[in-house]
Motif scaffolding. Structure first.
Motif, PDB file in Angstrom:
ATOM      1  N   UNK A  12       0.854  -1.183   0.000  1.00 47.51           N
ATOM      2  CA  UNK A  12       0.000   0.000   0.000  1.00 47.51           C
ATOM      3  C   UNK A  12       0.889   1.232   0.000  1.00 47.51           C
ATOM      4  N   UNK A  13       0.807   2.013  -1.063  1.00 49.44           N
ATOM      5  CA  UNK A  13       1.563   3.247  -1.202  1.00 49.44           C
ATOM      6  C   UNK A  13       0.624   4.416  -0.993  1.00 49.44           C
ATOM      7  N   UNK A  14       0.949   5.306  -0.056  1.00 49.87           N
ATOM      8  CA  UNK A  14       0.166   6.539   0.056  1.00 49.87           C
ATOM      9  C   UNK A  14       0.992   7.681  -0.510  1.00 49.87           C
ATOM     10  N   UNK A  15       0.307   8.599  -1.175  1.00 52.24           N
ATOM     11  CA  UNK A  15       1.013   9.710  -1.798  1.00 52.24           C
ATOM     12  C   UNK A  15       0.146  10.953  -1.795  1.00 52.24           C
ATOM     13  N   UNK A  16       0.805  12.072  -1.630  1.00 57.60           N
ATOM     14  CA  UNK A  16       0.149  13.375  -1.751  1.00 57.60           C
ATOM     15  C   UNK A  16       1.128  14.299  -2.467  1.00 57.60           C
ATOM     16  N   UNK A  17       0.864  14.546  -3.731  1.00 59.50           N
ATOM     17  CA  UNK A  17       1.789  15.370  -4.505  1.00 59.50           C
ATOM     18  C   UNK A  17       3.133  14.718  -4.679  1.00 59.50           C
ATOM     19  N   UNK A  18       3.153  13.414  -5.016  1.00 58.61           N
ATOM     20  CA  UNK A  18       4.406  12.677  -5.110  1.00 58.61           C
ATOM     21  C   UNK A  18       5.307  13.090  -6.249  1.00 58.61           C
ATOM     22  N   UNK A  34      -1.622  -1.360  -4.167  1.00 57.85           N
ATOM     23  CA  UNK A  34      -2.687  -0.376  -4.030  1.00 57.85           C
ATOM     24  C   UNK A  34      -2.047   0.981  -3.785  1.00 57.85           C
ATOM     25  N   UNK A  35      -2.406   1.956  -4.594  1.00 61.24           N
ATOM     26  CA  UNK A  35      -1.947   3.326  -4.403  1.00 61.24           C
ATOM     27  C   UNK A  35      -3.114   4.145  -3.882  1.00 61.24           C
ATOM     28  N   UNK A  36      -2.945   4.736  -2.723  1.00 56.67           N
ATOM     29  CA  UNK A  36      -3.968   5.600  -2.149  1.00 56.67           C
ATOM     30  C   UNK A  36      -3.554   7.037  -2.406  1.00 56.67           C
ATOM     31  N   UNK A  37      -4.289   7.696  -3.284  1.00 61.35           N
ATOM     32  CA  UNK A  37      -4.002   9.075  -3.662  1.00 61.35           C
ATOM     33  C   UNK A  37      -4.657   9.986  -2.636  1.00 61.35           C
ATOM     34  N   UNK A  38      -3.818  10.560  -1.794  1.00 58.70           N
ATOM     35  CA  UNK A  38      -4.273  11.312  -0.615  1.00 58.70           C
ATOM     36  C   UNK A  38      -4.574  12.767  -0.990  1.00 58.70           C
ATOM     37  N   UNK A  39      -5.478  12.942  -1.956  1.00 60.74           N
ATOM     38  CA  UNK A  39      -5.881  14.288  -2.342  1.00 60.74           C
ATOM     39  C   UNK A  39      -4.879  15.015  -3.210  1.00 60.74           C
ATOM     40  N   UNK A  40      -4.076  14.292  -4.005  1.00 60.22           N
ATOM     41  CA  UNK A  40      -3.087  14.943  -4.865  1.00 60.22           C
ATOM     42  C   UNK A  40      -3.769  15.795  -5.939  1.00 60.22           C
ATOM     43  N   UNK A  41      -3.054  16.812  -6.379  1.00 54.56           N
ATOM     44  CA  UNK A  41      -3.551  17.675  -7.460  1.00 54.56           C
ATOM     45  C   UNK A  41      -2.536  17.810  -8.585  1.00 54.56           C
ATOM     46  N   UNK A  42      -1.424  17.058  -8.505  1.00 57.04           N
ATOM     47  CA  UNK A  42      -0.352  17.247  -9.487  1.00 57.04           C
ATOM     48  C   UNK A  42      -0.390  16.243 -10.638  1.00 57.04           C
ATOM     49  N   UNK A  56      -4.117  -1.014  -8.287  1.00 58.85           N
ATOM     50  CA  UNK A  56      -5.421  -0.445  -7.942  1.00 58.85           C
ATOM     51  C   UNK A  56      -5.195   0.929  -7.331  1.00 58.85           C
ATOM     52  N   UNK A  57      -5.882   1.924  -7.826  1.00 54.36           N
ATOM     53  CA  UNK A  57      -5.768   3.287  -7.308  1.00 54.36           C
ATOM     54  C   UNK A  57      -7.042   3.633  -6.547  1.00 54.36           C
ATOM     55  N   UNK A  58      -6.871   4.083  -5.326  1.00 56.82           N
ATOM     56  CA  UNK A  58      -7.990   4.578  -4.511  1.00 56.82           C
ATOM     57  C   UNK A  58      -7.784   6.084  -4.360  1.00 56.82           C
ATOM     58  N   UNK A  59      -8.727   6.862  -4.850  1.00 59.01           N
ATOM     59  CA  UNK A  59      -8.588   8.314  -4.829  1.00 59.01           C
ATOM     60  C   UNK A  59      -9.425   8.899  -3.692  1.00 59.01           C
TER      61      UNK A  59
END
Length: 285
Positions: A12-18, A34-42, A56-59
């Motif tokens: 499980x990878x979490x990222x925010x603006x990675x 599983x990549x959890x996109x923690x509200x990224x905007x980039x 699998x991407x969870x946004x």
């Protein structure tokens, strides 16, 4: 015939603006992932997973901090989950080794890895402190494989999924930075063992642009809040007093105050045997 080890662990990878870093580390992760996109905007997540049907991407609509890992763990369908951030990855063979430990040792909830930092693979000093801890050595059949510990670094940890979920995962009082302490205390109080195993290896390449001073204030804030939730009152008050000794400490204490009520609602002091073990480690330094 048992399940192959590489089918037992979801990363499980979490990222925010990675940004570019996520793109560089993503090829190093194996499925299931599983990549959890923690509200990224980039847009980095879309670029990083392009062409990978095994991800699998969870946004998430916004940044929920470390709690994003809970979302990833809940979505996983394997008994064990490895954590990574957008700037970390697992060495070849590491996840199979961790899975074997968790499979063969039903009292272990968490395997903490040896961390190699940056392009030069410098040993993370936290790992040396884990190995030198006054807690007992941990044995894996043929000999000492590591050491019992009372803490971990999230981006270099493999957890037993059901133990993690029963302990509540990470919490939104702490949010992020130092979020591991409360979860470790709860796992220990529930009777689980946490182990540091040096031959399980993770890589971490933190970027220098990140605001280290801000993170330091968050660590102070969250240390106080965690003590408020789980430690005896003298410990919680002692951490608050210690914070008064520096400008950054005072800033961290001030940041903790708006979260005190939420922390008190979750106050549940650890079991006495856990507090004794924590006190031993803290005296050791």
């Amino acid at each position: 015939m048992g399940i192959p080890l590489d089918d037992l662990v979801t990363t499980v990878v979490i990222t925010n603006g990675g940004g570019d870093m996520l793109g560089r580390t993503m090829p190093r992760h194996r499925a299931p992932l599983i990549v959890v996109d923690n509200g990224s905007t980039d847009g980095a997540v879309d670029a990083a997973v392009r062409g990978r049907d095994d991800v699998r991407v969870v946004r998430l609509p916004g940044n929920i901090g470390a709690v994003a890992r809970n979302v990833g763990v809940a979505a996983a369908r394997t008994p064990y989950v490895a954590f990574a951030d957008d700037d970390s990855w697992w060495a070849p063979g590491a996840l199979d080794r961790a899975a074997a430990i968790l499979r063969d040792h039903g009292d272990v909830a968490l395997v903490a890895a040896r961390i190699l930092v940056g392009p030069g693979n410098r040993p993370d000093p936290t790992c040396a402190r884990m190995l030198e801890s006054p807690l007992p050595a941990w044995h894996d059949g043929d000999g000492a494989a590591g050491r019992s510990v009372i803490g971990f670094i999230a981006c270099a940890t493999v957890v037993r999924r059901d133990a993690f979920l029963r302990a509540g995962g990470f919490d939104d009082v702490v949010f992020f930075a130092g979020e591991e302490e409360r979860l470790a205390l709860d796992l220990l109080s529930a009777g689980w063992r946490l182990v540091y195993v040096p031959d399980v290896v993770a890589h971490h390449d933190p970027q220098p642009a990140r605001d280290r001073r801000h993170r330091g204030r968050l660590i102070v804030r969250n240390s106080i809040l965690t003590a408020l939730m789980r430690r005896p009152w003298p410990v919680a008050l002692g951490r608050a007093r210690a914070a008064l000794g520096s400008a950054d400490g005072r800033a961290g204490l001030a940041a903790a105050l708006p979260r005190v009520v939420s922390g008190l609602r979750q106050r549940r002091p650890v079991a006495p045997h856990v507090e004794r073990a924590v006190a031993v480690v803290e005296r050791f330094g």
